[in-house]
Design a protein around this motif. Structure first.
Motif, PDB file in Angstrom:
ATOM      1  N   GLY A 196      -6.975   3.751   2.111  1.00 20.11           N
ATOM      2  CA  GLY A 196      -5.649   3.199   2.394  1.00 20.11           C
ATOM      3  C   GLY A 196      -5.704   2.072   3.410  1.00 20.11           C
ATOM      4  O   GLY A 196      -5.057   1.038   3.235  1.00 20.11           O
ATOM      5  N   THR A 225       0.832  -1.208   0.000  1.00 23.37           N
ATOM      6  CA  THR A 225       0.000   0.000   0.000  1.00 23.37           C
ATOM      7  C   THR A 225       0.866   1.257   0.000  1.00 23.37           C
ATOM      8  O   THR A 225       0.574   2.214  -0.730  1.00 23.37           O
ATOM      9  CB  THR A 225      -0.965  -0.009   1.204  1.00 23.37           C
ATOM     10  N   LYS A 229      -2.988   7.453  -0.747  1.00 24.31           N
ATOM     11  CA  LYS A 229      -4.199   7.035  -0.035  1.00 24.31           C
ATOM     12  C   LYS A 229      -3.908   6.449   1.344  1.00 24.31           C
ATOM     13  O   LYS A 229      -4.823   6.113   2.076  1.00 24.31           O
ATOM     14  CB  LYS A 229      -4.955   5.988  -0.854  1.00 24.31           C
ATOM     15  N   TYR A 243       0.087   2.854  -3.400  1.00 29.83           N
ATOM     16  CA  TYR A 243      -1.058   3.717  -3.097  1.00 29.83           C
ATOM     17  C   TYR A 243      -0.677   4.748  -2.034  1.00 29.83           C
ATOM     18  O   TYR A 243      -1.465   5.037  -1.136  1.00 29.83           O
ATOM     19  CB  TYR A 243      -2.244   2.879  -2.599  1.00 29.83           C
TER      20      TYR A 243
END
Length: 179
Positions: A88, A75, A82, A79
């Motif tokens: 997230g 993540t 996020k 990402y």
């Protein structure tokens, strides 16, 4: 271990619970990679790492701690904008569960030494009492054999059917606006 097909199918199914806005090719690909990555530990055999060692097959890379660390790392890398949002957190949970599902499926197989779920705190290897999934051979050459066919048939029953039911349930629940 379960085959890469069983692991990938499980990650795909888990992703079906997410909203359309979150689901992209990157989402699917990363979830599938997370579900398969714990078996990268088999490379240790080439370097003399014993099966039952901390870094051995079904050791730390199959643990819940590893699953959480990988979920966070994936993540953060893919990402990062996020990471501090609800999305997230949802992505961390998804990638963590995809990774943890690997050990869960492997603990339901008919062979091997078990899974070090609680490594690095406890390196004891565990199986579930119910082990209906035929253990997959290590290596592509051995997989394309009668043994590999038996594995796929076993996974069709013990992974494919439950996953199919889950996917249908998610589809129904989303249509009825439960999610």
């Amino acid at each position: 271990m379960a085959s890469i097909f069983g692991h990938a199918l499980t990650a795909y199914a888990l992703g079906k619970g997410f909203s359309k806005e979150m689901i992209t090719w990157k989402f699917w690909l990363l979830g599938i990679i997370c579900s398969i990555l714990p078996d990268a530990d088999v490379i240790g055999f080439k370097f003399g790492i014993a099966y039952e060692d901390f870094w051995g097959h079904r050791g730390f890379s199959h643990s819940l701690v590893f699953a959480l660390l990988l979920g966070i790392l994936v993540t953060l890398i893919f990402y990062n904008k996020k990471i501090l949002s609800r999305a997230g957190l949802a992505l961390i949970i998804y990638f963590t569960i995809c990774t943890a599902s690997h050990g869960i499926l492997d603990a339901m197989t008919s062979g091997g030494l078990g899974i070090a779920f609680f490594s690095p705190f406890d390196n004891t290897r565990y199986f579930f009492p119910w082990r209906p999934i035929q253990v997959s051979p290590i290596g592509a050459g051995k997989f394309f054999s009668i043994w590999g066919i038996k594995v796929l048939l076993s996974e069709l029953i013990w992974i494919g059917i439950p996953v199919g039911i889950y996917i249908l349930a998610m589809h129904f629940l989303k249509r009825k606006k439960f999610f």
